[in-house]
Design an enzyme around this catalytic site. Sequence first.
Site, mmCIF file in Angstrom:
data_model
loop_
_atom_site.group_PDB
_atom_site.id
_atom_site.type_symbol
_atom_site.label_atom_id
_atom_site.label_comp_id
_atom_site.label_asym_id
_atom_site.label_seq_id
_atom_site.Cartn_x
_atom_site.Cartn_y
_atom_site.Cartn_z
ATOM 1 N N CYS A 171 0.828 -1.210 0.000
ATOM 2 C CA CYS A 171 0.000 0.000 0.000
ATOM 3 C C CYS A 171 0.860 1.258 0.000
ATOM 4 O O CYS A 171 1.350 1.689 1.043
ATOM 5 C CB CYS A 171 -0.912 -0.018 1.231
ATOM 6 S SG CYS A 171 -1.846 1.511 1.418
ATOM 7 N N CYS B 220 -0.346 4.101 2.184
ATOM 8 C CA CYS B 220 -0.097 3.980 3.621
ATOM 9 C C CYS B 220 1.366 4.254 3.948
ATOM 10 O O CYS B 220 1.671 4.859 4.965
ATOM 11 C CB CYS B 220 -0.416 2.569 4.122
ATOM 12 S SG CYS B 220 -1.894 1.860 3.438
ATOM 13 N N ASP B 221 2.272 3.772 3.110
ATOM 14 C CA ASP B 221 3.683 3.735 3.506
ATOM 15 C C ASP B 221 4.614 4.615 2.673
ATOM 16 O O ASP B 221 5.795 4.746 2.999
ATOM 17 C CB ASP B 221 4.187 2.278 3.435
ATOM 18 C CG ASP B 221 3.362 1.371 4.337
ATOM 19 O OD1 ASP B 221 2.994 1.825 5.428
ATOM 20 O OD2 ASP B 221 3.076 0.236 3.936
#
Length: 309
Positions: free
Chosen positions: A132, A135-136
């Site tokens: 993801c 997200c990261d």
Amino acid sequence: MHKKVIIIGSGPAGLTAAVYTARANLAPLVFEGSQPGGQLSITTDVENYPGFPDGIMGPQLMDEFRKQAQRFGAECHFQTVDKVNLSNRPFKLWTGNDEYFADAIIISTGASARLLGLKSESTLMGYGVSACATCDGFFFKEKKVMVVGGGDSAAEEAIFLTKFASEVWLIHRRDELRASKIMQKRVFDHPKINIHWNNIIEDIHGTQETGVTAVVLKDTISGEKSEESCDGVFMAIGHTPNTDLFQDYIDLDSNGYIITKPDTTYTNVDGVFACGDVQDHNYRQAVTAAGTGCMAAMDSERWLENQHI
Ligand code: NAP
């Protein structure tokens, strides 16, 4: 607790089913699962959901879906259903030790990111390996990252990562992308993205202390291997339907997707309906998921009416 309708999953399909069943006075209960809002909750800009000409952030869109469902009386529980019994009606569901009964069930559990299956990939997941970018990506400022895949997700993640990373390598096992033409053009035109055709990642080097330090690439044509230093690896190789919970009861296709009767959301079990990515491996769009969520709500409402429930 006994409900007329329980919805399992809270992406565009599940929450649209919640809006419609709530407006039909069925007071649905939604189990949101481990990723409330579904896949859109880990996306950035959604540019193709009709009604938002300037785009909307995925998490915000899903918050709006939820608010709309709650406005009409849907109850949303941030819990995961871990067991079902669909052999008799009312159906039974469990979240841990809590037992629930439902006259009708709408399955909208979606699909999860597919992984390569390397040991190093699971060891380093969260330590430089991710599925993801949204997200990261932030953790890879001025770093060199690899994105695996050739579809729209890979293209989207690669483009997103250019906001942070100094260099993005797109690793694809063939010599042409599956991504839509518009996404392909954005990838080809981006100065920070290098595409490495006909390559797969055979191993990932690093430790949980150092994070990812390198990958071993293998040329799918010559078989030649090379080691390339990098700081992160993002998997974007598609999804697997979340159907393990239902496999003893519901007919699945060879890829594990729920089979619904043509032009409906009916499954092989009377009173159980399925919508969204868990039964659609073809379109897999937020708007089509929402569309089938609406269908599932209407199918369940009519079915309940015919059962005089
Ligand atoms: P996808 O279209 O199934 O693409 C998966 C990619 O990963 C393919 O290029 C595939 O290679 C590659 N792949 C699969 N298994 C692999 C493995 N074991 N090793 C190496 N490569 C592997 O999945 P997706 O990109 O997640 O997209 C899914 C659906 O969502 C599509 O319909 C897509 O259009 C849609 N989507 C749309 C948007 C958007 O419109 N903004 C964004 C994201 C996704 P091959 O090509 O060789 O099969």
